[in-house]
Design an enzyme around this catalytic site. Structure first.
Site: not given
Length: 863
Positions: A464, A740
């Site tokens: 990502e 996260e």
């Protein structure tokens, strides 16, 4: 007696003035210690063989002061000094030390270079071996000045006569390449003299044509060529110049890097490497063939607005474990972003495999969170003796590394983790009496470092690493305190404006790459799109740069106008794709948007907030009609929010912590509604045992919502909670960066089963802004910290805290400690600034520049 000299001037938001892309760069300086404030200044500019002075200018301005005189021309160099007048001095200060500024190539017509790369066929679907390019050349007499202007389609590292030029990594970084390709200016005078020379460059795919993005990634996003664009300009004593630009006379050959990718890692075969390849003594073998030339619109080549990516720290392993099957497992004690550098000797053909991961699972690297980012580097030895090596064109997110194939026993001194990120100047520090909170703050710092790699990314380890707009929107206040990131974020916001759709939609991430099926096509989404309004405002408040606010105003206005159309006459944004309170801990692992808070409540709240900030920006810019219009719009949206989402009891239709935090922090409630809403927020927090129940949207707001409405004690209970989910839970689980998910690792030590399980992701670390302002006690009350509030609000059993910030005007600091009679505090107010200090139980006191010692008992007695 004359005061000491002011600091050397700085140019724009850059660390130095070499190769600046602004013809009239603004100037900043700090005042000498003990001078209180500035009443006037004089600038001296030496250029084109002459010296011009402005004479005294009566002004207190010292931040981003306009350039005096005519704009710089391409390549022009100037030396600037400043002196200042202050109230207590009979005359001006001494002149500052000189600071040099030199323009880059400001006119597209200045460029002669064209892209050059390998002219051989490549398998469009297979592995592609990177090329090197070079050129031999002769200089006819001694050199007085030489500049290299360089960029690439892909990534590059340049050598002259076998010596590295510069020290940046992953150059030229990632921008929206069709519109903006960054070049950098290098002073290479010391590399050159009369005689024969060789210039060469390593090339890599990088973001330009590497495989990047979701679900296996997309290849060749910006093009298929891997090319160098370089222009070497040499000046002699008589004023004549030679220009050596990339053209068809250059040569290309395959290099010893066999494969290279940002996700995949790099494979290097030392048997194929000639260390003299970029020297005049290099073998001119048949491997070297003429290059293929390409095209590039020179109007798209831009100078940097901030510093480059560099190695900023080296870390040795804290533990090396030899496994039964001969592998070596290394623990660096810190989750970081970078590469391994190894020093190794072994027989020719010996192959070392370097694997990376953020955590261990059952004693082995846990690679599932990496998804398709294999993060494997491979080194094949030549047998020619000891070799020190690290990859060139890749980065990994890791704390642990596994090395297979090491010849003999590996010692900690033979492997180093080199930390890479944009080399921003550190500007903020915090510590307090609780070691767990200190570790939390350090985790925030490390996550910012790992994710500010040329642009603000979401996570540095998996497939990502994108510039998510919502993440930096919530984190920008923290980021701009910890580091001078104005140039980096200004550059990235420029790309956000370029990628903004014609209707005003702000993409989920910038630069935009394919993201089917969830992220492509692009939809407007609250909190993410609001980066257009809120982040420029944050930067204006922290750095005092009104022009930055002006440049990004059209983007912000287009965004708010779009949401106004989507909401329609009801002023409720209750349609479309919304991520809501992303990663609310109650959301299921496979649906991070399915939190407890109505996503359209979130959207309408952000609509009001953005319209309000756009009105404020318009007022600062003197656009009176817009200020009035968007103030009225914000009022209308606020009224609509109350009608739809606020019940007569002052409870919200979404009875969640995030809903109340939004309503309170964004000023969406009437004065009568605020207290019962705040009380309900505190009830929700306490009913859940003071564990976190907010995601990306609510987390940055909840502590302020509690603090500002009578529940400071509950905010501290949230901060100091150690049960999952909480900030300190991650610390007790050994985290060295921000996760996260609140439970990226579960209490039993297993990984969260969701596909998004990064252990280095700064968004939930936005609480550090509250630590700086409330626990530490420093808040800017005027742009650039020209006025400062020092107001510590202790709680939670903390007995002391220290916070320091390097403002544009100089050091602001507060150190407080609880005593038997109250609190003592040491306060530093920067020169040229004013402040108020408010200790608990005391009335505010006005402070001028300098060092101050305050005692709450003495202040109370004097009141």
């Amino acid at each position: 007696m004359l005061p000491p000299q002011p600091s050397p001037v700085r140019f724009e938001h850059l660390p130095d003035g070499l190769g600046i892309g602004v013809a009239s760069p603004r100037l900043t300086w700090t005042l000498p210690p003990g001078t209180d404030r500035q009443t006037g200044y004089e600038l001296e500019v030496e250029r084109r063989g002459g010296i011009r002075r402005t004479g005294r200018l009566d002004s207190a301005e010292q931040i981003l002061v306009p350039w005096p005189g005519e704009p710089l021309m391409s390549r022009e160099r100037a030396t600037v000094r400043v002196r200042v007048w202050t109230p207590d001095a009979a005359g001006p200060s001494p002149w500052s030390a000189p600071a040099d500024v030199e323009a880059g190539l400001l006119d597209p017509a200045d460029w002669q270079a064209v892209p050059v790369g390998a002219d051989w066929d490549e398998d469009p679907e297979g592995e592609r071996r990177p090329a090197r390019v070079r050129k031999h050349f002769r200089l006819r007499r001694p050199v007085v000045r030489a500049r290299l202007y360089v960029t690439a389609h892909g990534l590059h590292e340049v050598e002259i006569n076998g010596h590295r030029v510069g020290d940046e990594a992953l150059a030229p970084g990632w921008t929206v390449y069709p519109h903006r390709l960054r070049y950098r200016t290098h002073d290479v005078t010391a590399h050159l003299g009369e005689g024969v020379h060789t210039i060469g460059a390593w090339l890599g795919d990088g973001w330009y044509r590497g495989t990047y993005g979701f679900d296996g990634g997309t290849r060749d996003i910006y093009g298929t060529d891997q090319s160098l664009i370089a222009q070497l300009e040499v000046e002699y004593e008589d004023g004549t110049t030679d220009v050596l630009a990339t053209d068809g006379s250059w040569q290309a050959a395959p290099g010893p890097i066999l494969t290279s990718g940002l996700y995949e890692g790099e494979t290097f075969d030392a048997r194929l490497h000639d260390p003299a390849w970029a020297t005049p003594f290099a073998a001119d073998t048949g491997d070297w063939t003429p290059v293929r030339t390409g095209t590039r619109d020179p109007g798209t080549l831009v100078a940097p607005l901030g510093p480059p990516v560099r190695c900023t720290e080296e870390i040795t392993p804290v533990e090396v474990i030899r496994t039964r099957d001969g592998r070596h497992l290394l623990d660096f004690g810190q989750n970081l972003v970078g590469r391994l550098r190894v020093t190794v000797d072994g027989p020719a053909g010996t192959t070392l495999t370097l694997r990376h991961a953020e955590i261990l699972q059952d004693g082995e690297l846990a690679t599932r969170p990496l998804r398709a980012a294999t993060s494997v580097d491979t080194l094949i030895l030549s047998g020619a003796g000891p070799l020190t090596w690290e990859p060139r064109f890749t980065l990994h997110g890791f704390r642990y590394a596994e090395i297979t194939g090491w010849p003999g026993e590996l010692t900690a001194s033979e492997v180093t983790a080199r930390v890479y990120h944009t080399d921003m100047r550190r500007t903020g520090w915090f510590e307090c009496s609780d070691p767990l909170v200190n570790r939390l703050h350090e985790n925030v710092v490390w996550s910012m470092r790992g994710n500010f790699v040329d642009l603000p990314t979401d996570c540095p380890q998996r497939d990502e690493r994108l510039g998510w707009t919502g993440d930096i929107q919530v984190f920008a206040p923290t980021a701009s305190f910890l580091y001078d990131c104005a140039g980096l974020l200004d550059s990235w916001l420029t790309d956000v404006g370029i990628e903004q759709l014609p209707d005003g939609t702000i993409p989920w991430y910038v630069p935009v790459i394919p993201g089917e099926p969830m992220w492509t096509p692009i939809h407007p989404g609250a909190a993410w799109g609001d980066v257009a309004t809120l982040t420029p405002w944050t930067l204006f408040q922290r750095y005092g740069d009104l022009e930055l606010l002006r440049r990004h105003y059209p983007m912000a206005q287009a965004w708010v106008d779009l949401v106004e159309r989507l909401a329609g006459p009801t002023r409720l944004w209750d349609t479309g794709v919304q991520l809501g309170d992303w990663l609310d801990p109650a959301a299921p692992p496979d649906d991070p948007a399915a939190g407890r808070t109505d996503r359209y409540l979130v959207a309408t709240a952000y609509f009001a907030h953005s319209a309000r900030h756009l009105a404020r920006a318009a007022a600062e810019l003197g656009i009176v009609d817009d200020a009035d219009r968007y103030t009225a719009l914000a009022d209308e949206v606020t009224d609509a929010f109350r009608r739809r989402y606020v019940l007569p009891s002052a409870r919200l239709t979404s009875d969640s912590a995030t809903a109340y935090a939004l309503a309170l922090a964004f000023g969406l409630l009437t004065p009568e509604q605020r207290r019962p809403a705040a009380d309900r927020l505190a009830e929700i927090v306490l009913a859940d045992g003071a564990r976190i129940s907010t995601g990306f949207v609510g987390t940055p707001l909840i502590c302020d919502a509690l603090t500002d409405h009578g529940h400071l004690d509950v905010a501290y209970r949230l901060l100091l909670q150690t049960e999952c989910p909480s900030w300190l839970y991650t610390v007790t689980m050994g985290a060295t960066t921000i996760w996260e998910r609140w439970d990226s690792m579960r209490p039993d030590g297993t990984l969260n089963p969701g596909g998004m399980t990064s252990f280095n992701h700064y968004a939930l670390g936005a609480v550090a802004d509250w630590l700086h302002r409330v626990v530490g006690g420093i808040t800017a009350t005027a742009p650039g910290y020209r006025r400062i509030s020092f107001r510590p609000r202790p709680g939670g059993g903390l007995t002391w805290a220290r916070v320091r910030h390097e403002t544009p005007y100089g050091t602001a600091a507060l150190s407080w400690e609880l005593t038997a009679t109250g609190m003592t505090a040491n306060v530093i107010v920067p020169q040229g600034c004013t402040a108020t200090a408010e200790l608990p139980g005391c009335a505010p006191v006005v402070l001028g520049p300098g060092d101050h010692v305050l005692d709450s008992a003495e202040l109370a007695a004097a009141a």
